[in-house]
Design an enzyme around this catalytic site. Structure first.
Site, PDB file in Angstrom:
ATOM      1  N   HIS A 113       0.736  -1.710  -0.445  1.00 51.22           N
ATOM      2  CA  HIS A 113      -0.499   0.042  -0.002  1.00 51.22           C
ATOM      3  C   HIS A 113       0.784   1.127  -0.108  1.00 51.22           C
ATOM      4  CE1 HIS A 113      -3.561  -2.033   1.388  1.00 51.22           C
ATOM      5  NE2 HIS A 113      -3.799  -1.777   0.557  1.00 51.22           N
ATOM      6  N   CYS A 173       0.882  -7.480 -21.282  1.00 46.40           N
ATOM      7  CA  CYS A 173       0.759  -6.415 -20.210  1.00 46.40           C
ATOM      8  C   CYS A 173       1.776  -6.519 -19.289  1.00 46.40           C
ATOM      9  CB  CYS A 173      -0.401  -6.600 -19.399  1.00 46.40           C
ATOM     10  SG  CYS A 173      -1.505  -8.352 -18.864  1.00 46.40           S
ATOM     11  N   GLU A 209       0.028 -16.500 -18.359  1.00 43.24           N
ATOM     12  CA  GLU A 209       0.635 -16.707 -17.505  1.00 43.24           C
ATOM     13  C   GLU A 209       1.922 -17.755 -17.001  1.00 43.24           C
ATOM     14  OE1 GLU A 209      -0.359 -13.155 -14.243  1.00 43.24           O
ATOM     15  OE2 GLU A 209      -2.209 -14.007 -14.574  1.00 43.24           O
ATOM     16  N   ASP A 255       4.192 -13.014 -14.546  1.00 43.58           N
ATOM     17  CA  ASP A 255       4.541 -14.607 -14.597  1.00 43.58           C
ATOM     18  C   ASP A 255       5.170 -15.538 -15.303  1.00 43.58           C
ATOM     19  OD1 ASP A 255       3.478 -14.638 -11.184  1.00 43.58           O
ATOM     20  OD2 ASP A 255       1.672 -13.106 -12.224  1.00 43.58           O
TER      21      ASP A 255
END
Ligand code: PEP
Ligand code: MG
Length: 592
Positions: free
Chosen positions: A193, A506, A435, A459
Site C-alpha cells: 500500500h 501487459c 501467465e 508471471d
C-alpha cells in the site's frame, strides 16, 4: 568508494539527497505492575491513547482524501477499526485487571499475542495486515510511554532520502514531497500500500534493498533511482555525473512527453501499434491519458480488497470500474478479476498457511472457490460494460475448465440482470491472461473459449524459469529474454492470430525498449505498461521498422541463450537508436 544497492523499482523518479533513517520501531516497554486500585486509571489511560490514535488516523484519512482521493484514504480504515476490535480492547483490559499490568505493557502483550496468532493461523504473506497492525501498535505504545510521536516529521530537513526497514501507508502520507526526495526500504513490494501511495505522491521509491538500513549512515550523500531500483551511497564523481546527466535527460524528456503523447503510434514503415496503460488505482487514469494511453490493458483490482476487513460492495466496485471506463471513452479497458494470493491477501479471506504461495491458492483459483466474492465482482463488471468497452480478464488461467466455470457464473448473473432490467453490454468480451507455460502450451484450446489473450510476462517468466519474481537474490536469473520465454511468446502470438483473437502483452516486459522491439517483431502490436513508460516506448517504436523487428525476432527465436537473444535485438535496432539514452531503466539489461 560508492556502495551500490539494487532492489526493485517501486515509484518512478530519481533523487539525490542525504540519508535520513526513519526509525519506526517498537519502543522498549518496561515491565511495570500496578496496584489493584490503579487499574481504573490505567484503563482510562489506555482508552485515551486508543482514542488519540483513532483521531490521528481519522485526520490522516481526511487529509489523504483531500490530497489523493477516497480510494487511497480507505487504507486507514483497518487500523481505525482494529482499535475498536474487541479482541484488541478486551484482551488489553483483561491484562490490566487480572495481571495488574500497566496499560502499555498490557497492550504490548495482547498485541504480541494477536500477532503470533495471526502469523500462525494465516498466510505468512499477509504483509498488509501485519504491517497495518504494527503501525497502529507503535503509535499507541509511544503515546502511552509519553514519547514524542515518531510520525511527526515536521522538523525534517529538506533534501532527504528516507531509509527505513519498511514503511506503512500512514507514514507515507506524512512524507512531505518538498522535503523527502526519495524513499528506500529493506523490505516491501511494489504492490504494498505504501508503495502505491508513494507513486500517487510522486515520491521516487526503491524497495527490497535487503540491508540498506544497516549500510546507509545518517546524513550520508545518496542517489536513488526509482526507475531501475537502485540506491547509491557515497556516490563518487562518476555516479554524480551520471546522475546529473540522467536528471537533465529526464527533465528535457518530461518537457517532451506531452508532444509525444499526441503523436500517432506507427512505426517508421507504417505499422500501427497500440499502447495501453496498466493501472493499480482508478486515480491513475488521468495520468495514463496524459501519457498517451489509448486504453487500459490491465486494471488491477486488488486495491479494492487488500488491507480491508470487509468485502467491497458491488456498488463500490461498479463505481470504480465505471470511472476508469469513462476516462477512456474511445478505448478498451481490460479489468482483471481479483488476483489474490501469492503476495496479496485481504484480511477477510482467512488463509491457510502455504509453503509455496506462488504455486498455491492464487488468482482464478481463489475466485472460483469464493463465489460470494467473485460473483459480486462479475456483477459489477457486467454493469460497468454499459459505460464503455470494458473487457473482463482472468488471471492465472491454466485450462479451459476454469474459463467454462466463469462463463457459467456469468450466465447466472446475466439472467438476473435481464430479469431486473439492469443494463450491460450483451457483446462484452472475456479473455484470459497467459501467465503459465501450461496456458501457453494449451493456448489453442483456450482460444476457443475466450475473446482475447493478454500475456502476463511477469508471471510467465517466473513460472517458465522457476524463479520467484519477488526474490531479489535471483533477480539476475529472472530474464524475460530467455529463449524459452521468447519461444512461448511466439507460440501464443501465432495461436492468437490463427484463432482471430487479439494478443497483447501487459507484463513489465512491454516497457523494456528492447523487449518492445522483440514483441513487435513477433507481431504482438498491442502493448500495455505502467503509464510512465508509454511515451518513451512510443518514441522508440516510431523510429523502428516492423520489417527489421520481424527479422530480428526470427533470429532471436533461433538463439541459444538470453544473451544471444538480446544481441540479435540490439543488432536489429541498429545504431540509429541509442537504447541507453532512451531508457535509463533498462540500460542494465543491455549486452555490453
Ligand atoms: C503479469 O504477471 O505479467 C501481470 C501483468 O500481472 P501481475 O504483475 O499483477 O501478476
Ligand atoms: Mg500476473
Amino acid at each position: 568508494m560508492a556502495t551500490i544497492l539494487d532492489g526493485s523499482p517501486a515509484s518512478e523518479g530519481i533523487a539525490s539527497g542525504k540519508v535520513f533513517h526513519l526509525e519506526w520501531g517498537m519502543p522498549l516497554v518496561p515491565h511495570v505492575t500496578i496496584a489493584e486500585e490503579e487499574a481504573p486509571a490505567e484503563i482510562e489511560r489506555f482508552h485515551a491513547a486508543r482514542r488519540w490514535a483513532q483521531e490521528r488516523l481519522a485526520e490522516l484519512q481526511s487529509a489523504t482524501e483531500a490530497r489523493l482521493g477516497p480510494v487511497e484514504a480507505r487504507i486507514f480504515e483497518p487500523q481505525i477499526l482494529m482499535l475498536d476490535d474487541s479482541e484488541v480492547v478486551d484482551g488489553t483490559l483483561r491484562y490490566i485487571r487480572e495481571n495488574r499490568l500497566s496499560a502499555e505493557r498490557a497492550f504490548e502483550w495482547r498485541m504480541l499475542e494477536l500477532q503470533a496468532m495471526w502469523n500462525r493461523t494465516s498466510h505468512p504473506m499477509v504483509l498488509d495486515r501485519l504491517n497495518d497492525l504494527e503501525d497502529m501498535v507503535i503509535r499507541v505504545l509511544h503515546r502511552l510511554l509519553g514519547h514524542h510521536d515518531p510520525t511527526d516529521l515536521d522538523d525534517l530537513e529538506e533534501g532527504v532520502i528516507v531509509v527505513a526497514k519498511d514503511l506503512t501507508p500512514s507514514l507515507t502520507v506524512h512524507l512531505d514531497p518538498e522535503k523527502v526526495l526519495g524513499v528506500a526500504t529493506d523490505k516491501g513490494t511494489r504492490t504494498a500500500h505504501w508503495a502505491i501511495l508513494a507513486r500517487s505522491l510522486e515520491i521516487p521509491a526503491v524497495v527490497g534493498l535487503g540491508d540498506a538500513t544497516k549500510r546507509a549512515q545518517e546524513g550520508q550523500p545518496a542517489i536513488l533511482d526509482g526507475r531501475i531500483g537502485r540506491l547509491v551511497l557515497d556516490p563518487g564523481p562518476q555516479e554524480v555525473e551520471s546522475f546529473a546527466s540522467r536528471r537533465a535527460q529526464l527533465t528535457s524528456w518530461e518537457a517532451e512527453i506531452e508532444a509525444v503523447a499526441s503523436l500517432e503510434s506507427v512505426t517508421a514503415d507504417g505499422q500501427y501499434f497500440e499502447l495501453r496503460a496498466n493501472l493499480d488505482l482508478p486515480a491513475e487514469a488521468p495520468h495514463a491519458v496524459a501519457h498517451g494511453a489509448v486504453g487500459v490493458g490491465l486494471m488491477r483490482t486488488e486495491f479494492l480488497v487488500v488491507g480491508r476487513n470487509t468485502m467491497p460492495s458491488e456498488e463500490e466496485q461498479y463505481e470504480a470500474y465505471k470511472a476508469v471506463a469513462e476516462a477512456f471513452p474511445n478505448g478498451a479497458v481490460f479489468i482483471r478479476t481479483f488476483d489474490l494470493g501469492g503476495d496479496k491477501f485481504p484480511m477477510f479471506l482467512h488463509m491457510p498457511r502455504e509453503e509455496n504461495p506462488f504455486l498455491g491458492w492464487r488468482a482464478i483459483r481463489v475466485c472460483l472457490d469464493e463465489p460470494e466474492l467473485f460473483r459480486t465482482q462479475l456483477r459489477a463488471l457486467l454493469r460497468a460494460t454499459a459505460h464503455g468497452d470494458v473487457r473482463m480478464m482472468l488471471p492465472l488461467v491454466n485450462d479451459v475448465d476454469e474459463v467454462r466455470q466463469v462463463r457459467e457464473l456469468l450466465e447466472a448473473e446475466i439472467k438476473e440482470l435481464n430479469e431486473k432490467r439492469i443494463p450491460y453490454n450483451r457483446g462484452f468480451k472475456l479473455g484470459v491472461m497467459i501467465e503459465t507455460p501450461a496456458a501457453a502450451l494449451d493456448a489453442a484450446e483456450l482460444a476457443r473459449y475466450c475473446d482475447f489473450f493478454s500475456i502476463g510476462t511477469n508471471d510467465l517468466v517466473q513460472y517458465t524459469l522457476a524463479v520467484d519474481r519477488t526474490n531479489t537474490r535471483l533477480a539476475k536469473l529472472y530474464n524475460p529474454f530467455h529463449p524459452a520465454v521468447v519461444r512461448q511468446l511466439h507460440q501464443i502470438a501465432r495461436v492468437g492470430r490463427a484463432a482471430g483473437i487479439e494478443v497483447s502483452v501487459c507484463g513489465e516486459m512491454a516497457s523494456n525498449p528492447l523487449a518492445a522491439f522483440l514483441l513487435l517483431g513477433l507481431d504482438i502490436t498491442v502493448l500495455s505498461m505502467g503509464w510512465p513508460s508509454l511515451p518513451e516506448i512510443k518514441k522508440m517504436l516510431r523510429e523502428v521498422r516492423i520489417e527489421d523487428a520481424r527479422k530480428a525476432a526470427r533470429k532471436a527465436l533461433a538463439a541459444a541463450t538470453s544473451r544471444d537473444v538480446q544481441q540479435c535485438l540490439v543488432e536489429g535496432i541498429g545504431d540509429s537508436i541509442d537504447l541507453k539514452v532512451f531508457s535509463g531503466r533498462w540500460s542494465l539489461s543491455l549486452p555490453e
